[in-house]
Scaffold this motif. Structure first.
Motif, PDB file in Angstrom:
ATOM      1  N   UNK A  17     -24.920  37.008  66.680  1.00 34.61           N
ATOM      2  CA  UNK A  17     -23.833  37.110  65.698  1.00 34.61           C
ATOM      3  C   UNK A  17     -24.324  37.837  64.452  1.00 34.61           C
ATOM      4  N   UNK A  53     -16.608  36.181  63.398  1.00 30.36           N
ATOM      5  CA  UNK A  53     -17.210  34.867  63.221  1.00 30.36           C
ATOM      6  C   UNK A  53     -17.367  34.127  64.543  1.00 30.36           C
ATOM      7  N   UNK A  54     -16.902  34.723  65.655  1.00 31.10           N
ATOM      8  CA  UNK A  54     -16.877  34.017  66.934  1.00 31.10           C
ATOM      9  C   UNK A  54     -18.244  33.476  67.342  1.00 31.10           C
ATOM     10  N   UNK A  68      -9.498  29.795  66.415  1.00 31.79           N
ATOM     11  CA  UNK A  68     -10.030  28.976  67.503  1.00 31.79           C
ATOM     12  C   UNK A  68      -9.580  27.524  67.396  1.00 31.79           C
ATOM     13  N   UNK A 111     -15.088  32.073  56.361  1.00 30.23           N
ATOM     14  CA  UNK A 111     -14.568  32.642  57.613  1.00 30.23           C
ATOM     15  C   UNK A 111     -14.619  31.608  58.729  1.00 30.23           C
ATOM     16  N   UNK A 112     -15.740  30.902  58.820  1.00 27.26           N
ATOM     17  CA  UNK A 112     -15.902  29.909  59.888  1.00 27.26           C
ATOM     18  C   UNK A 112     -14.861  28.804  59.742  1.00 27.26           C
ATOM     19  N   UNK A 124     -11.511  30.168  60.727  1.00 24.26           N
ATOM     20  CA  UNK A 124     -11.407  30.452  62.156  1.00 24.26           C
ATOM     21  C   UNK A 124     -11.224  29.167  62.960  1.00 24.26           C
ATOM     22  N   UNK A 125     -11.837  28.067  62.475  1.00 20.51           N
ATOM     23  CA  UNK A 125     -11.774  26.823  63.251  1.00 20.51           C
ATOM     24  C   UNK A 125     -10.408  26.154  63.178  1.00 20.51           C
ATOM     25  N   UNK A 142     -19.417  33.947  55.149  1.00 22.14           N
ATOM     26  CA  UNK A 142     -19.321  33.464  56.535  1.00 22.14           C
ATOM     27  C   UNK A 142     -18.827  32.026  56.624  1.00 22.14           C
ATOM     28  N   UNK A 166     -24.313  25.730  60.133  1.00 30.46           N
ATOM     29  CA  UNK A 166     -24.958  25.284  61.374  1.00 30.46           C
ATOM     30  C   UNK A 166     -26.260  24.567  61.085  1.00 30.46           C
ATOM     31  N   UNK A 212     -20.620  32.105  65.524  1.00 26.81           N
ATOM     32  CA  UNK A 212     -20.853  30.781  64.937  1.00 26.81           C
ATOM     33  C   UNK A 212     -19.914  29.745  65.525  1.00 26.81           C
ATOM     34  N   UNK A 213     -18.639  30.137  65.786  1.00 28.45           N
ATOM     35  CA  UNK A 213     -17.696  29.177  66.376  1.00 28.45           C
ATOM     36  C   UNK A 213     -18.216  28.708  67.725  1.00 28.45           C
TER      37      UNK A 213
END
Lengths: 169, 102
Positions: B50, B58-59, A143, A132-133, A136-137, A129, A54, B61-62
């Motif tokens: 988070x 991880x939600x 997501x 993981x991110x 997850x994306x 992380x 981020x 950051x998503x």
């Protein structure tokens, strides 16, 4: 006072000062430059919070794209940028009152929450992380649908922006 | 170490400063800058929650990534509108943009 706390206070002071200059300075180009400084401070906070992706995205999207877009818009409306006189509307008193009210309300509400003084838990040493991110994306169990909808939204917004700013209609 | 409260108070202060900019500024571009500050304060909150509450999920950051995407779309459309208004009305002072008013 640990060095991390001193760093936090320094960055927070610079960021809040820059944000204050953004909303009060008269010259719009200066306001955009102060905004860039404030956004850098927020990128530092993302690093402190172990969200490296981020922080990089903040620098690329906000500082690299959005701030430049802002400066372009200010230059395209140039007569306004050099406006003499106040850039703050006459009703700024109640605006400051509402802002202070919102801040004190938020601080009061947060101070009543029992997790307010939580310390940072240690990250699971086996987990990254960033990995993981990324998973997850793009994983269907994660997501991927919101991610694709966000990209469709961006395309729609950019085409819409071109249509709105188009010269001949 | 830094407690969660520091991040939350910082984000609340940043949000309030942005709110003041949105309410008090005359220039439409400056109002958009205030909105940007408010969005960034929300992002700090999301990432801080988070990291301090559920770093295993991880939600958080998503969701911050989604806020980035929506903020970029919002700025692109907003600035296009401002440029279009400037071309037609020769002003971007928010008080003078009152075509919808009777």
């Amino acid at each position: 006072m640990t060095p991390l706390q001193i760093l936090f206070i320094l960055v927070a002071g610079v960021t809040l000062g820059a944000a204050f200059m953004v909303v009060t300075t008269r010259n719009m180009v200066h306001a955009a430059l102060w905004l860039i400084l404030g956004l850098f401070g927020i990128a530092v906070f993302f690093v402190l919070l172990d969200a490296g992706f981020l922080a990089v995205a903040q620098v690329i999207i906000y500082i690299g794209a959005i701030s430049i877009l802002m400066i372009f818009a200010i230059m395209l409306t140039r007569r306004i940028a050099q406006d003499v006189g106040s850039q703050i509307s006459s009703g700024w008193g109640w605006a400051a009152g509402v802002s202070l009210l919102v801040f004190s309300g938020l601080a009061w509400m947060l101070s009543r929450w029992e997790g307010f003084h939580n310390q940072m838990p240690a990250l699971d040493p086996g987990a990254d992380p960033l990995i993981d991110l990324g998973k997850a994306l793009v994983s269907p169990a994660g997501y991927v649908i919101p991610f694709e909808i966000a990209s469709v939204l961006l395309v729609a917004a950019l085409i819409g922006a071109i249509m709105v700013a188009w010269d001949k209609i | 170490m830094i407690p969660l409260s520091w991040y939350l108070i910082f984000a609340a202060a940043l949000f309030s400063i942005g709110l003041f900019g949105v309410l008090a500024r005359k220039n439409a571009v400056a109002i958009l800058m205030g909105v940007e500050l408010m969005l960034n304060a929300v992002n700090i909150n999301l990432v801080a929650f988070w990291r301090y509450q559920r770093p295993d999920i991880i939600a958080g950051q998503v969701f911050a990534v989604m806020v980035f995407a929506v903020a970029a779309a919002e700025v692109a459309v907003g600035l296009a509108l401002i440029i279009s208004i400037y071309r037609r009305r020769n002003t971007i002072v928010a008080d003078n943009i009152d075509m919808l008013k009777l």
